[in-house]
Design a protein around this motif. Structure first.
Motif, PDB file in Angstrom:
ATOM      1  N   LEU A 138       0.961  -1.146   0.011  1.00  0.00           N
ATOM      2  CA  LEU A 138       0.056   0.022  -0.029  1.00  0.00           C
ATOM      3  C   LEU A 138       0.928   1.355   0.020  1.00  0.00           C
ATOM      4  CD1 LEU A 138      -2.703  -0.993   2.612  1.00  0.00           C
ATOM      5  CD2 LEU A 138      -2.843  -0.980   0.036  1.00  0.00           C
ATOM      6  N   THR A 139       1.988   1.339   0.701  1.00  0.00           N
ATOM      7  CA  THR A 139       2.943   2.391   0.733  1.00  0.00           C
ATOM      8  C   THR A 139       4.003   1.942   1.300  1.00  0.00           C
ATOM      9  OG1 THR A 139       2.980   4.697   1.553  1.00  0.00           O
ATOM     10  CG2 THR A 139       2.264   3.083   3.171  1.00  0.00           C
ATOM     11  N   THR A 140       5.086   2.632   1.266  1.00  0.00           N
ATOM     12  CA  THR A 140       6.612   2.270   1.853  1.00  0.00           C
ATOM     13  C   THR A 140       6.891   3.492   2.658  1.00  0.00           C
ATOM     14  OG1 THR A 140       7.036   0.807  -0.033  1.00  0.00           O
ATOM     15  CG2 THR A 140       9.072   1.745   1.584  1.00  0.00           C
ATOM     16  N   HIS A 156       7.704  -1.384   3.854  1.00  0.00           N
ATOM     17  CA  HIS A 156       6.317  -1.502   3.407  1.00  0.00           C
ATOM     18  C   HIS A 156       5.269  -1.905   4.336  1.00  0.00           C
ATOM     19  CE1 HIS A 156       8.432  -1.724  -0.254  1.00  0.00           C
ATOM     20  NE2 HIS A 156       8.969  -3.338  -0.194  1.00  0.00           N
TER      21      HIS A 156
END
Length: 162
Positions: A138-140, A156
């Motif tokens: 989803l995002t880092t 992550h």
């Protein structure tokens, strides 16, 4: 390979690889000076969570996982999990078996999804495994993990619907 609930009698078999993995400093942000008792408290999930072990045909504990709600209260419908595989058992499908087991457990417990909050981006084997099991990044979070060889690397946040 058998995956079963962990018992207190399993901790002496889990502790050596837990300690080695944490001491390596490449995949977990746990402090390296944890005592066995402190590590056990972190790893052993209380209900509604669970801790399991993967056991080889010879009875050797090959790995362990813990799972439960990612957040309390209004976030408790999302599960989370953590996994450790004994380095000597790497490449034998232990991580995949534990991952599949925990996903089935979470589904059976009524969780709607599973989220991993901190998968070290340089842990490519884990990232590849989780993606193959349906997780997506989803995002880092940049530079959120101080890796002993690579310096500051991202963490992550990975998620999948159940």
């Amino acid at each position: 390979m058998l995956i079963r609930p962990a018992t207190a009698a399993d901790w002496p078999a889990i502790w050596p690889f837990f300690r080695d993995i944490v001491d390596a400093g490449e995949t977990y942000a746990y402090p390296p000076d944890l005592t066995s008792e402190a590590a056990r408290a972190l790893w052993t999930a209380e209900p509604p969570g669970t801790t399991v072990v993967a056991v080889g045909e010879d009875g050797e504990v090959l790995g362990s996982a813990r799972s439960g709600p990612n957040r309390p209260g209004r976030g408790a419908h999302v599960a989370t999990a953590s996994f450790m595989v004994a380095p000597a058992a790497a490449g034998r499908g232990v991580g995949r078996a534990l991952g599949e087991h925990v996903l089935a457990w979470a589904r059976g417990e009524g969780y709607r999804s599973m989220q991993f909050n901190a998968v070290v981006e340089t842990n490519t084997a884990a990232v590849r495994l989780w993606r193959s099991l349906g997780f997506r990044i989803l995002t880092t979070v940049p530079e959120a993990f101080d890796h002993p060889r690579h310096g500051y690397v991202g963490l992550h946040v990975m998620w999948r619907e159940l």
